[in-house]
Design an enzyme around this catalytic site. Structure first.
Site, PDB file in Angstrom:
ATOM      1  N   GLY A 179      34.180   1.673 -11.782  1.00 19.63           N
ATOM      2  CA  GLY A 179      34.213   2.048 -13.194  1.00 19.63           C
ATOM      3  C   GLY A 179      33.030   1.610 -14.033  1.00 19.63           C
ATOM      4  O   GLY A 179      33.080   1.707 -15.257  1.00 19.63           O
ATOM      5  N   ASP A 188      38.618   9.362  -9.311  1.00 18.45           N
ATOM      6  CA  ASP A 188      38.222   8.777  -8.027  1.00 18.45           C
ATOM      7  C   ASP A 188      39.371   8.870  -7.034  1.00 18.45           C
ATOM      8  O   ASP A 188      40.540   8.940  -7.432  1.00 18.45           O
ATOM      9  CB  ASP A 188      37.803   7.315  -8.181  1.00 18.45           C
ATOM     10  N   ASP A 211      28.654   9.956  -9.201  1.00 18.27           N
ATOM     11  CA  ASP A 211      27.979   8.929  -8.392  1.00 18.27           C
ATOM     12  C   ASP A 211      28.640   8.857  -7.018  1.00 18.27           C
ATOM     13  O   ASP A 211      28.638   7.818  -6.365  1.00 18.27           O
ATOM     14  CB  ASP A 211      28.095   7.579  -9.130  1.00 18.27           C
ATOM     15  N   LYS A 256      24.495  12.062  -7.624  1.00 12.57           N
ATOM     16  CA  LYS A 256      23.770  11.338  -6.580  1.00 12.57           C
ATOM     17  C   LYS A 256      23.442  12.297  -5.428  1.00 12.57           C
ATOM     18  O   LYS A 256      24.274  13.122  -5.062  1.00 12.57           O
ATOM     19  CB  LYS A 256      24.651  10.198  -6.060  1.00 12.57           C
ATOM     20  N   ASP A 296      41.065  13.528  -5.132  1.00  7.22           N
ATOM     21  CA  ASP A 296      39.910  13.889  -4.301  1.00  7.22           C
ATOM     22  C   ASP A 296      39.192  15.048  -4.993  1.00  7.22           C
ATOM     23  O   ASP A 296      39.800  16.097  -5.232  1.00  7.22           O
ATOM     24  CB  ASP A 296      40.451  14.307  -2.923  1.00  7.22           C
TER      25      ASP A 296
HETATM   26  N1  SAM Z   1      29.859   5.049 -10.318  1.00  5.71           N
HETATM   27  C1  SAM Z   1      30.783   4.055  -9.810  1.00  5.71           C
HETATM   28  C2  SAM Z   1      30.643   2.823 -10.670  1.00  5.71           C
HETATM   29  O1  SAM Z   1      29.658   2.740 -11.384  1.00  5.71           O
HETATM   30  O2  SAM Z   1      31.512   1.952 -10.642  1.00  5.71           O
HETATM   31  C3  SAM Z   1      30.525   3.739  -8.358  1.00  5.71           C
HETATM   32  C4  SAM Z   1      30.893   4.890  -7.453  1.00  5.71           C
HETATM   33  S1  SAM Z   1      30.934   4.444  -5.761  1.00  5.71           S
HETATM   34  C5  SAM Z   1      29.237   4.317  -5.368  1.00  5.71           C
HETATM   35  C6  SAM Z   1      31.366   5.927  -4.958  1.00  5.71           C
HETATM   36  C7  SAM Z   1      32.793   6.356  -5.191  1.00  5.71           C
HETATM   37  O3  SAM Z   1      32.940   7.686  -4.692  1.00  5.71           O
HETATM   38  C8  SAM Z   1      33.843   5.516  -4.458  1.00  5.71           C
HETATM   39  O4  SAM Z   1      34.654   4.853  -5.385  1.00  5.71           O
HETATM   40  C9  SAM Z   1      34.647   6.555  -3.664  1.00  5.71           C
HETATM   41  O5  SAM Z   1      36.036   6.309  -3.671  1.00  5.71           O
HETATM   42  C10 SAM Z   1      34.321   7.837  -4.419  1.00  5.71           C
HETATM   43  N2  SAM Z   1      34.537   9.056  -3.647  1.00  5.71           N
HETATM   44  C11 SAM Z   1      34.026   9.386  -2.436  1.00  5.71           C
HETATM   45  N3  SAM Z   1      34.489  10.594  -2.042  1.00  5.71           N
HETATM   46  C12 SAM Z   1      35.311  11.035  -3.042  1.00  5.71           C
HETATM   47  C13 SAM Z   1      36.092  12.217  -3.222  1.00  5.71           C
HETATM   48  N4  SAM Z   1      36.112  13.176  -2.287  1.00  5.71           N
HETATM   49  N5  SAM Z   1      36.819  12.355  -4.358  1.00  5.71           N
HETATM   50  C14 SAM Z   1      36.806  11.370  -5.301  1.00  5.71           C
HETATM   51  N6  SAM Z   1      36.087  10.234  -5.183  1.00  5.71           N
HETATM   52  C15 SAM Z   1      35.346  10.060  -4.069  1.00  5.71           C
END
Ligand code: SAM
Length: 309
Positions: free
Chosen positions: A53, A80, A121, A161, A96
């Site tokens: 977050g 997320d 991200d 990203k 998802d």
């Molecule tokens: N931007 C966030 C922060 O600043 O706290 C960090 C994000 S972290 C690098 C990547 C996130 O992508 C993870 O929490 C993961 O659960 C989420 N993620 C990956 N695949 C996903 C999907 N198909 N749907 C939703 N979230 C996803």
């Protein structure tokens, strides 16, 4: 992870703790803003793949500063796969982003209105196989784009990203179909050693009718240069380059204060430097994937003297 691990001594990891951000990623969004001024006039925003977050924290702070105390706050919808600890002023959805139902839930929150900014991200769990990681990351980005096409207002901004791998130029070209300006940006806080960067897509074009149920960007690529049914010709039989008018070179920019911290800077470890103080996490993970392992270990399940181990 040991107390002296490189991650815990990372300069942005420590700054995040000092400033109350849940993750060091916060600085990536702040650095993108320094270059692109992405928060100007944003009233409604979607934060895709938001856990834990820190981007939502930045959005809450930046979108609501300079507002009258009695004025309504900006609308921020965060999504997320993993549960996220609540943040004041942020609507959270656990889902998802590749699933149609999640996309529909996000769209429902805007009640027919449109967002000014969508950020993503998202990152899959990397395998270390670069081609596979790049492909899965690109699919996540396309899922984010699919949602964006439904919720972003014409002229709005989309940031996501990317992994700068072999096929990234195709992705730039595809994004240029929907946005007037596409830039590849590497924030100062993103590690030099990482293939991660961000596409900043500005000025969303209007006049396109998206469909959640149809795969996005499913072009009939040519398999040979003479394939009469194809709309796009590959270069040398490869799919990663487009030719002619379709070929676009996206600018690459480094952003953030370039005289500020280097992303590879580390503090000395607390083991060797008495002045280095370790502190607790701002927001511990709500549902860590390793929880069951920790419980088993605490219960002695991996004790070498236990029977059956
Ligand atoms: N931007 C966030 C922060 O600043 O706290 C960090 C994000 S972290 C690098 C990547 C996130 O992508 C993870 O929490 C993961 O659960 C989420 N993620 C990956 N695949 C996903 C999907 N198909 N749907 C939703 N979230 C996803």
């Amino acid at each position: 992870m040991g107390k002296s691990s490189a991650l815990k001594r990372d300069v942005f990891f420590r700054s995040a703790k000092e400033e109350g951000y849940r993750a060091r990623s916060a600085y990536k969004l702040l650095h993108l803003d320094e270059q692109f001024n992405i928060f100007a006039n944003v009233e409604r925003c979607v934060d895709l793949c938001a856990a834990p977050g820190s981007w939502s924290q930045v959005l809450t702070k930046k979108l609501n500063e300079n507002r009258a105390a009695d004025a309504p706050g900006a609308t921020i919808v965060a999504v997320d796969l993993q549960p996220m600890a609540p943040l004041p002023g942020v609507i959270e959805i656990e889902g998802d982003i590749t699933k149609t139902r999640t996309a529909e839930q996000i769209i429902e929150h805007f009640k027919g209105g449109l967002a000014d900014l969508v950020v993503c991200d998202g990152a899959p769990d990397v395998t270390g196989l670069h081609d596979l990681d790049e492909f899965v990351q690109a699919q996540l980005l396309l899922a984010a784009l699919n949602i964006t096409l439904h919720v972003l207002r014409p002229g709005g901004t989309f940031i996501a990203k990317i992994f700068r791998g072999r096929d990234v130029t195709l992705l730039y070209d595809q994004l240029r179909c929907f946005f007037e300006r596409v830039t590849c940006a590497k924030p100062r806080s993103s590690r030099n050693s990482s293939m991660e960067a961000f596409v900043v897509c500005e000025k969303f074009r209007s006049g396109f009718s998206p469909d959640l149920t149809k795969p996005l960007l499913d072009f009939p690529y040519a398999t040979t240069p003479t394939d009469a049914n194809a709309t796009l010709s590959p270069v040398g039989g490869d799919r990663n380059e487009l030719v002619g008018d379709m070929r676009i070179i996206s600018p690459f920019v480094a952003c953030g204060d370039l005289s500020g911290f280097d992303s590879e800077t580390h503090y000395p470890s607390s083991a060797t430097s008495p002045s280095t103080v370790d502190s607790t996490p701002i927001q511990p993970p709500t549902a860590p994937p390793y929880r069951q392992f920790m419980e088993l270990r605490r219960g002695g399940a991996f004790d070498k003297s236990a029977p059956g181990v």
